[in-house]
Design an enzyme around this catalytic site. Sequence first.
Site, PDB file in Angstrom:
ATOM      1  N   GLU A 166      -4.366   9.084  -9.688  1.00  0.00           N
ATOM      2  CA  GLU A 166      -3.975   8.378  -8.470  1.00  0.00           C
ATOM      3  C   GLU A 166      -4.262   9.159  -7.191  1.00  0.00           C
ATOM      4  OE1 GLU A 166      -0.345   5.731 -10.421  1.00  0.00           O
ATOM      5  OE2 GLU A 166       0.142   7.198  -8.868  1.00  0.00           O
ATOM      6  N   GLU A 367      -1.358   3.830 -17.256  1.00  0.00           N
ATOM      7  CA  GLU A 367       0.075   3.734 -16.952  1.00  0.00           C
ATOM      8  C   GLU A 367       0.429   2.285 -16.689  1.00  0.00           C
ATOM      9  OE1 GLU A 367       1.681   6.163 -13.774  1.00  0.00           O
ATOM     10  OE2 GLU A 367       0.398   7.853 -14.322  1.00  0.00           O
TER      11      GLU A 367
END
Length: 463
Positions: A166, A367
């Site tokens: 991320e 995720e």
Amino acid sequence: MKYEFPKNFWWGAATSGPQAEGSFNKPHKNMFNYWYEIEPEAFFDKVGPEVTSNFYHSYKEDLAMMKNLGFNSFRTSIQWSRLIDDFETASVNEDGLNFYNNVIDESLKLGITPVMNLHHFDLPYDLYKEYGGWESKYVVDLYAKFAKKCFELFADRVKNWITFNEPIVVVEGGYLYNFHYPKITDGKRAVQVGYNLNLASAKAIKEFKDGGFDKAGGRIGIVLNLTPSYPRSNEKKDVEAADFADLFFNRMFLDTAVKGKFPEKLVEILKVNSVIWDSTEEELDLISKSTVDYLGINYYQPRRIKAKEEAFDNSKGWLPDKHFDNYIMPGRRMNTYRGWEIYPKAMYDIAINIKKNYNNIPWYISENGMGVEGEEKFMNKDGMVEDKYRTDFIKEHLEYLHKGIEEGSNCLGYHLWTPIDCWSWSNAYKNRYGFIALDLKTQKKTIKESGYWFKELTKNNGF
């Protein structure tokens, strides 16, 4: 079976070094260690990263629990601040080396494929203090040295690598919206950080390929949190606003990772606003030639966007918000604990977007999950958390993921966030995400109802 998944599908979960290991025996602080030292009140209940779920000491027991739940894969990260003693020379800390060797070897012994990430928001603090962190291209070069060292040490056993988790969150949290240290609000600096992170990822990929670590099944990717940007309406202004949000928050990293170039429209907008990054032709050429082998996609919530309805406040200079407003859609489903919309269909939209627009590159859900506060209230008399809400959440998302796979999207797995309730930055342990509950005071770990459901899912390769 209604929803059956491809053969050899990855089933597992993800965590990270700074969120699971604790700070034991680390030679350096990372950004969060330092931030907690100077501002403990910024963290929920003043709980810091010193112990977390104690993976540093309990990795054998923790991995055995994961195996018991049917995991065939598991993502964690190597902490730069744990493995490396001297950043300039990339000399190795023996304790850190032994720890990561042990984690990798134990995973393989149990038949769990380790997926290893090199950066999970945990820049060593000294590199921020001395050089300005990700604003510095010198730090980019130091990161490439660190990555090369990791490949040399572990790539004989680790075949699946991730450069960054991320990276847009480093931009958003640290340089736009004040939810990660150094809590700066500066659009120009944020854009440069975004560019430098892309460059760092490309340099790590170049080290991987130049070193021949892609031979014998080795591959390298990046994990991006994709938040599909849905416009309020089909009106041109709303569509253009959503398009910009997609360009900045998703495609600034997605296009460079897969296609090797920044979106032209984004570059044009940043130039018009005089916030374009400092780059060289040599760097852009390296980015173009250093693309990923596969993608990890983190998906939690969509982004709802509308055209700006009030004049942008220029007092803080340019920010991405100049080009859109967030839209609160009436009737949306919410995880009220986390303040996030629940929208499983986006899982399908992501799958089809990757198929149609990104060469159907191999990818997996790295995720997905549901953070819930106060899970002890769902604990039965036997001490097990009855989290049917989590099972239902996973099922809904897997149904849409399955639909995308049926239509040809090249998805290779699904990982929940997270195996064991972990420390979540300034939220600490406010919201719990794991298949396994953690008693923070005693470090006792107990499988939740969702964990037993997941075990059946993995056994059947579907539901």
